[in-house]
Design a protein around this motif. Structure first.
Motif, PDB file in Angstrom:
ATOM      1  N   GLN A   1      38.637 -26.692  18.379  1.00 38.53           N
ATOM      2  CA  GLN A   1      38.542 -28.083  17.969  1.00 38.53           C
ATOM      3  C   GLN A   1      37.443 -28.227  16.924  1.00 38.53           C
ATOM      4  O   GLN A   1      36.486 -27.458  16.898  1.00 38.53           O
ATOM      5  CB  GLN A   1      38.223 -28.964  19.177  1.00 38.53           C
ATOM      6  CG  GLN A   1      39.381 -29.126  20.135  1.00 38.53           C
ATOM      7  CD  GLN A   1      40.452 -30.035  19.592  1.00 38.53           C
ATOM      8  OE1 GLN A   1      40.274 -30.668  18.557  1.00 38.53           O
ATOM      9  NE2 GLN A   1      41.586 -30.071  20.267  1.00 38.53           N
ATOM     10  N   VAL A   2      37.599 -29.202  16.088  1.00 38.03           N
ATOM     11  CA  VAL A   2      36.594 -29.503  15.088  1.00 38.03           C
ATOM     12  C   VAL A   2      36.488 -31.014  14.955  1.00 38.03           C
ATOM     13  O   VAL A   2      37.486 -31.723  15.064  1.00 38.03           O
ATOM     14  CB  VAL A   2      36.938 -28.858  13.726  1.00 38.03           C
ATOM     15  CG1 VAL A   2      38.241 -29.392  13.163  1.00 38.03           C
ATOM     16  CG2 VAL A   2      35.805 -29.057  12.739  1.00 38.03           C
ATOM     17  N   GLN A   3      35.287 -31.473  14.785  1.00 39.14           N
ATOM     18  CA  GLN A   3      35.064 -32.886  14.493  1.00 39.14           C
ATOM     19  C   GLN A   3      34.560 -33.013  13.069  1.00 39.14           C
ATOM     20  O   GLN A   3      33.748 -32.208  12.609  1.00 39.14           O
ATOM     21  CB  GLN A   3      34.056 -33.488  15.469  1.00 39.14           C
ATOM     22  CG  GLN A   3      34.582 -33.597  16.884  1.00 39.14           C
ATOM     23  CD  GLN A   3      33.641 -34.352  17.809  1.00 39.14           C
ATOM     24  OE1 GLN A   3      32.482 -34.593  17.471  1.00 39.14           O
ATOM     25  NE2 GLN A   3      34.138 -34.734  18.969  1.00 39.14           N
ATOM     26  N   LEU A   4      35.056 -34.014  12.383  1.00 41.98           N
ATOM     27  CA  LEU A   4      34.705 -34.247  10.990  1.00 41.98           C
ATOM     28  C   LEU A   4      34.007 -35.588  10.879  1.00 41.98           C
ATOM     29  O   LEU A   4      34.544 -36.607  11.300  1.00 41.98           O
ATOM     30  CB  LEU A   4      35.965 -34.219  10.127  1.00 41.98           C
ATOM     31  CG  LEU A   4      36.802 -32.948  10.215  1.00 41.98           C
ATOM     32  CD1 LEU A   4      38.111 -33.100   9.458  1.00 41.98           C
ATOM     33  CD2 LEU A   4      36.014 -31.749   9.701  1.00 41.98           C
ATOM     34  N   VAL A   5      32.824 -35.566  10.291  1.00 41.53           N
ATOM     35  CA  VAL A   5      32.018 -36.775  10.186  1.00 41.53           C
ATOM     36  C   VAL A   5      31.748 -37.055   8.717  1.00 41.53           C
ATOM     37  O   VAL A   5      31.075 -36.272   8.042  1.00 41.53           O
ATOM     38  CB  VAL A   5      30.694 -36.638  10.955  1.00 41.53           C
ATOM     39  CG1 VAL A   5      29.885 -37.921  10.834  1.00 41.53           C
ATOM     40  CG2 VAL A   5      30.965 -36.296  12.421  1.00 41.53           C
ATOM     41  N   ALA A  23      30.849 -33.422   7.284  1.00 40.93           N
ATOM     42  CA  ALA A  23      30.313 -32.319   8.071  1.00 40.93           C
ATOM     43  C   ALA A  23      31.287 -31.958   9.183  1.00 40.93           C
ATOM     44  O   ALA A  23      31.752 -32.838   9.913  1.00 40.93           O
ATOM     45  CB  ALA A  23      28.962 -32.699   8.651  1.00 40.93           C
ATOM     46  N   ALA A  24      31.575 -30.666   9.299  1.00 42.97           N
ATOM     47  CA  ALA A  24      32.448 -30.174  10.362  1.00 42.97           C
ATOM     48  C   ALA A  24      31.588 -29.679  11.516  1.00 42.97           C
ATOM     49  O   ALA A  24      30.736 -28.800  11.325  1.00 42.97           O
ATOM     50  CB  ALA A  24      33.327 -29.050   9.850  1.00 42.97           C
ATOM     51  N   GLY A  29      32.160 -20.952  12.710  1.00 37.41           N
ATOM     52  CA  GLY A  29      32.834 -20.263  11.623  1.00 37.41           C
ATOM     53  C   GLY A  29      33.278 -21.158  10.497  1.00 37.41           C
ATOM     54  O   GLY A  29      33.262 -20.766   9.344  1.00 37.41           O
ATOM     55  N   GLY A  30      33.691 -22.366  10.807  1.00 38.35           N
ATOM     56  CA  GLY A  30      34.110 -23.269   9.743  1.00 38.35           C
ATOM     57  C   GLY A  30      35.602 -23.275   9.538  1.00 38.35           C
ATOM     58  O   GLY A  30      36.281 -22.248   9.709  1.00 38.35           O
ATOM     59  N   PRO A  31      36.180 -24.417   9.184  1.00 40.60           N
ATOM     60  CA  PRO A  31      37.619 -24.488   8.904  1.00 40.60           C
ATOM     61  C   PRO A  31      38.019 -23.627   7.712  1.00 40.60           C
ATOM     62  O   PRO A  31      37.225 -23.418   6.799  1.00 40.60           O
ATOM     63  CB  PRO A  31      37.833 -25.968   8.585  1.00 40.60           C
ATOM     64  CG  PRO A  31      36.677 -26.677   9.182  1.00 40.60           C
ATOM     65  CD  PRO A  31      35.537 -25.727   9.086  1.00 40.60           C
ATOM     66  N   TYR A 113      43.343 -31.943  11.192  1.00 43.27           N
ATOM     67  CA  TYR A 113      42.144 -32.541  11.762  1.00 43.27           C
ATOM     68  C   TYR A 113      41.628 -33.575  10.769  1.00 43.27           C
ATOM     69  O   TYR A 113      41.585 -33.317   9.558  1.00 43.27           O
ATOM     70  CB  TYR A 113      41.062 -31.486  12.044  1.00 43.27           C
ATOM     71  CG  TYR A 113      41.421 -30.587  13.198  1.00 43.27           C
ATOM     72  CD1 TYR A 113      42.077 -29.381  12.982  1.00 43.27           C
ATOM     73  CD2 TYR A 113      41.101 -30.960  14.506  1.00 43.27           C
ATOM     74  CE1 TYR A 113      42.416 -28.557  14.048  1.00 43.27           C
ATOM     75  CE2 TYR A 113      41.441 -30.141  15.566  1.00 43.27           C
ATOM     76  CZ  TYR A 113      42.083 -28.946  15.336  1.00 43.27           C
ATOM     77  OH  TYR A 113      42.426 -28.145  16.382  1.00 43.27           O
ATOM     78  N   TRP A 114      41.214 -34.716  11.309  1.00 36.63           N
ATOM     79  CA  TRP A 114      40.874 -35.845  10.441  1.00 36.63           C
ATOM     80  C   TRP A 114      39.568 -36.497  10.868  1.00 36.63           C
ATOM     81  O   TRP A 114      39.266 -36.589  12.069  1.00 36.63           O
ATOM     82  CB  TRP A 114      41.992 -36.884  10.480  1.00 36.63           C
ATOM     83  CG  TRP A 114      43.294 -36.322  10.023  1.00 36.63           C
ATOM     84  CD1 TRP A 114      44.238 -35.720  10.801  1.00 36.63           C
ATOM     85  CD2 TRP A 114      43.776 -36.270   8.689  1.00 36.63           C
ATOM     86  NE1 TRP A 114      45.284 -35.288  10.025  1.00 36.63           N
ATOM     87  CE2 TRP A 114      45.029 -35.622   8.722  1.00 36.63           C
ATOM     88  CE3 TRP A 114      43.270 -36.704   7.463  1.00 36.63           C
ATOM     89  CZ2 TRP A 114      45.784 -35.395   7.570  1.00 36.63           C
ATOM     90  CZ3 TRP A 114      44.024 -36.481   6.324  1.00 36.63           C
ATOM     91  CH2 TRP A 114      45.264 -35.836   6.394  1.00 36.63           C
ATOM     92  N   GLY A 115      38.825 -36.959   9.881  1.00 37.23           N
ATOM     93  CA  GLY A 115      37.662 -37.771  10.163  1.00 37.23           C
ATOM     94  C   GLY A 115      38.060 -39.222  10.345  1.00 37.23           C
ATOM     95  O   GLY A 115      39.239 -39.583  10.246  1.00 37.23           O
ATOM     96  N   GLN A 116      37.063 -40.058  10.567  1.00 40.02           N
ATOM     97  CA  GLN A 116      37.328 -41.462  10.855  1.00 40.02           C
ATOM     98  C   GLN A 116      37.516 -42.291   9.588  1.00 40.02           C
ATOM     99  O   GLN A 116      38.002 -43.421   9.647  1.00 40.02           O
ATOM    100  CB  GLN A 116      36.176 -42.065  11.683  1.00 40.02           C
ATOM    101  CG  GLN A 116      34.922 -42.448  10.894  1.00 40.02           C
ATOM    102  CD  GLN A 116      34.083 -41.261  10.469  1.00 40.02           C
ATOM    103  OE1 GLN A 116      34.366 -40.119  10.814  1.00 40.02           O
ATOM    104  NE2 GLN A 116      33.021 -41.530   9.728  1.00 40.02           N
ATOM    105  N   GLY A 117      37.157 -41.746   8.452  1.00 44.02           N
ATOM    106  CA  GLY A 117      37.338 -42.429   7.181  1.00 44.02           C
ATOM    107  C   GLY A 117      36.083 -43.144   6.715  1.00 44.02           C
ATOM    108  O   GLY A 117      35.253 -43.574   7.523  1.00 44.02           O
TER     109      GLY A 117
END
Length: 124
Positions: A1-5, A23-24, A29-31, A113-117
């Motif tokens: 899983q990854v979170q994008l901010v 920022a992931a 390791g990174g996407p 995977y998507w951030g909140q915008g």
């Protein structure tokens, strides 16, 4: 899983400049690929720019070529979108996106995977 901010959106006059950051987190390791998409009211989401974790390739939508620049900081798992010569038609919600498994960074359908915008408003 990854979170994008994401961060860095705002309001600017036409011709101005903004820089978006993404920022992931929560992923070692990174996407493989990170990109930026945007969506305006009543329009479909469109891919704007993309960059792989390694290599020098980048991809851009025709509408932003020569004005937007995507870059990355692998140490901080962060991708940036420098937007210059902004136009009112660049007004949109901008989303950071990532894919962990695909290396087809220029294929906008690969991102899952998507951030909140973050909102960008360009006034004339």
């Amino acid at each position: 899983q990854v979170q994008l901010v994401e961060s860095g959106g705002g309001s600017v006059q036409a011709g101005g400049t903004l820089r978006l950051s993404c920022a992931a987190t929560e992923y070692t390791g990174g996407p493989n690929c990170m990109g930026w998409f945007r969506q305006s009211p009543g329009k479909e989401r469109e891919g704007v720019a993309a960059i792989p974790r390694v290599g020098i390739s980048t991809w851009y939508a025709d509408s932003v070529k020569g004005r937007f620049t995507i870059s990355r900081d692998n140490a901080n798992k962060t991708v940036y979108l420098l937007m210059s010569s902004l136009k009112p038609e660049d007004t949109a919600m901008y989303y950071c996106a990532a894919t962990l498994t695909s290396w087809r960074c220029g294929d906008w359908s690969e991102y899952n995977y998507w951030g909140q915008g973050t909102q960008v408003v360009v006034s004339s």
